[in-house]
Design a protein around this motif. Structure first.
Motif, PDB file in Angstrom:
ATOM      1  N   GLU A  60       0.836  -1.185   0.000  1.00  0.00           N
ATOM      2  CA  GLU A  60       0.000   0.000   0.000  1.00  0.00           C
ATOM      3  C   GLU A  60       0.878   1.244   0.000  1.00  0.00           C
ATOM      4  O   GLU A  60       1.657   1.466   0.930  1.00  0.00           O
ATOM      5  CB  GLU A  60      -0.909  -0.001   1.237  1.00  0.00           C
ATOM      6  N   GLU A  96     -15.528   8.383   0.430  1.00  0.00           N
ATOM      7  CA  GLU A  96     -14.247   7.688   0.406  1.00  0.00           C
ATOM      8  C   GLU A  96     -14.352   6.464  -0.492  1.00  0.00           C
ATOM      9  O   GLU A  96     -15.433   5.916  -0.693  1.00  0.00           O
ATOM     10  CB  GLU A  96     -13.863   7.269   1.836  1.00  0.00           C
ATOM     11  N   VAL A 117     -11.966   2.767  -1.697  1.00  0.00           N
ATOM     12  CA  VAL A 117     -10.786   1.905  -1.707  1.00  0.00           C
ATOM     13  C   VAL A 117     -10.699   1.307  -3.104  1.00  0.00           C
ATOM     14  O   VAL A 117     -11.636   0.655  -3.568  1.00  0.00           O
ATOM     15  CB  VAL A 117     -10.884   0.797  -0.648  1.00  0.00           C
ATOM     16  N   SER A 137      -8.245  -0.694  -6.138  1.00  0.00           N
ATOM     17  CA  SER A 137      -7.055  -1.452  -6.533  1.00  0.00           C
ATOM     18  C   SER A 137      -6.909  -1.371  -8.045  1.00  0.00           C
ATOM     19  O   SER A 137      -7.890  -1.196  -8.777  1.00  0.00           O
ATOM     20  CB  SER A 137      -7.172  -2.914  -6.099  1.00  0.00           C
ATOM     21  N   ARG A 151     -13.135  -0.885  -7.383  1.00  0.00           N
ATOM     22  CA  ARG A 151     -13.339   0.162  -6.388  1.00  0.00           C
ATOM     23  C   ARG A 151     -14.613  -0.072  -5.578  1.00  0.00           C
ATOM     24  O   ARG A 151     -15.646  -0.455  -6.132  1.00  0.00           O
ATOM     25  CB  ARG A 151     -13.439   1.523  -7.097  1.00  0.00           C
ATOM     26  N   THR A 202      -9.437  11.458  -1.881  1.00  0.00           N
ATOM     27  CA  THR A 202      -8.754  10.203  -1.621  1.00  0.00           C
ATOM     28  C   THR A 202      -7.681  10.400  -0.578  1.00  0.00           C
ATOM     29  O   THR A 202      -7.321  11.508  -0.248  1.00  0.00           O
ATOM     30  CB  THR A 202      -8.116   9.640  -2.911  1.00  0.00           C
TER      31      THR A 202
END
Length: 289
Positions: free
Chosen positions: A82, A180, A182, A184, A211, A273
């Motif tokens: 990360e 928000e 998350v 990848s 996402r 972000t």
């Protein structure tokens, strides 16, 4: 741009097969076998080429392993690094170009086990499933698959999905404000049907975005995975390794108004972000803090 109906249908069928195989993978442990191609073709009622295209994509993505004479197995878990320097929030700069959408499919259907887990909802709960082709300055750039809880957003119109900023529509028309996500990003290649829609050669490199977006109350708003042309994007991470002596130049790290650009993998609009990432289209690099 006129959408090829045959290519669109092939992409959507392969997408359903891919989702079914992903559910099989998530139910198993690394090293476990999945059913044979013949069994899966019968269970999913698809042809061998359609099944093989979906399996090939998952092999390239590192989720499945083929062993000659033995079958297909769940791959070992990936090592994830990360790239986050701190927890300060900021707005991503937006990529250049005029972004539009062409709707490929929209349906309301049960979430199913896999998407239900992503959205933290019952498999029987209803979602809006959307497949759309994303274009910049008229050229196809990405294929996006959206899953939105139906109880959170009563309906989604073709206008909302093809014009303007989807997140702005969610806020203004449905009182849903995203907060928000998350996300990848992984490398992959396009299938023949995907290549036809994206106007690139078969097996061209692509970026697979996945996402999960939540609202200000922490509720999942959408689960999205998107296939972006690899020849048009690069992603550069700027890592903060120590304190800065001076403020960034004016305009850097500032959110831009809705409709002025597009974040690769994220619909147009001002989105916050926690990752210090620079996103760009080919030939246009925009720095973030």
């Amino acid at each position: 741009m006129e959408i090829d109906a045959a290519a669109s249908g092939a992409v959507l069928k392969r997408e359903r097969v891919r989702d079914a195989i992903l559910e099989l993978i998530e139910e198993r442990q690394p090293g476990d076998a999945i059913p044979s191609e013949r069994t899966l073709c019968a269970e999913l009622d698809v042809s061998r080429p359609t099944l093989r295209a979906a399996v090939d994509e998952l092999v390239v993505a590192g989720l499945l392993v083929r062993e000659h004479g033995r079958g297909m197995f769940v791959a070992a878990e990936k090592i994830t690094q990360e790239l986050v320097s701190d927890r300060r929030a900021f707005s991503l700069p937006q990529a250049a170009g005029a972004w539009t959408s062409r709707l490929l499919e929209i349906r309301t259907l049960p979430a199913g086990a896999r998407v239900g887990r992503k959205l933290r909802m019952s498999p029987a709960a209803r979602i809006h499933y959307v497949a759309r082709l994303r274009l910049v300055d008229g050229a196809p750039m990405a294929i996006e698959y959206l899953h939105v809880p139906a109880d959170l957003v009563a309906d989604l119109t073709s206008e909302e999905l093809e014009q303007g900023d989807l997140y702005a529509h969610l806020a203004e028309r449905h009182d849903v404000r995203v907060s928000e996500a998350v996300q990848s990003i992984e490398p992959t290649v396009v299938t023949r049907a995907e290549a036809d829609l994206l106007d690139v050669p078969e097996l061209s490199p692509a970026l697979l975005f996945e996402r999960l977006t939540t609202d200000t109350a922490g509720r999942p708003v959408e689960y999205v995975h998107s296939l972006y042309r690899g020849d048009r994007y690069r992603i550069v991470s700027r890592l903060t390794l120590g304190p800065r002596d001076q403020a960034p130049p004016q305009g850097q790290g500032q959110g831009q108004g809705a409709g002025q650009g597009h974040h690769p993998g994220i619909p147009p609009g001002d989105f916050t972000t926690k990752d210090p990432v620079t996103l760009s289209t080919r030939g246009v690099v925009q720095d973030g803090m």
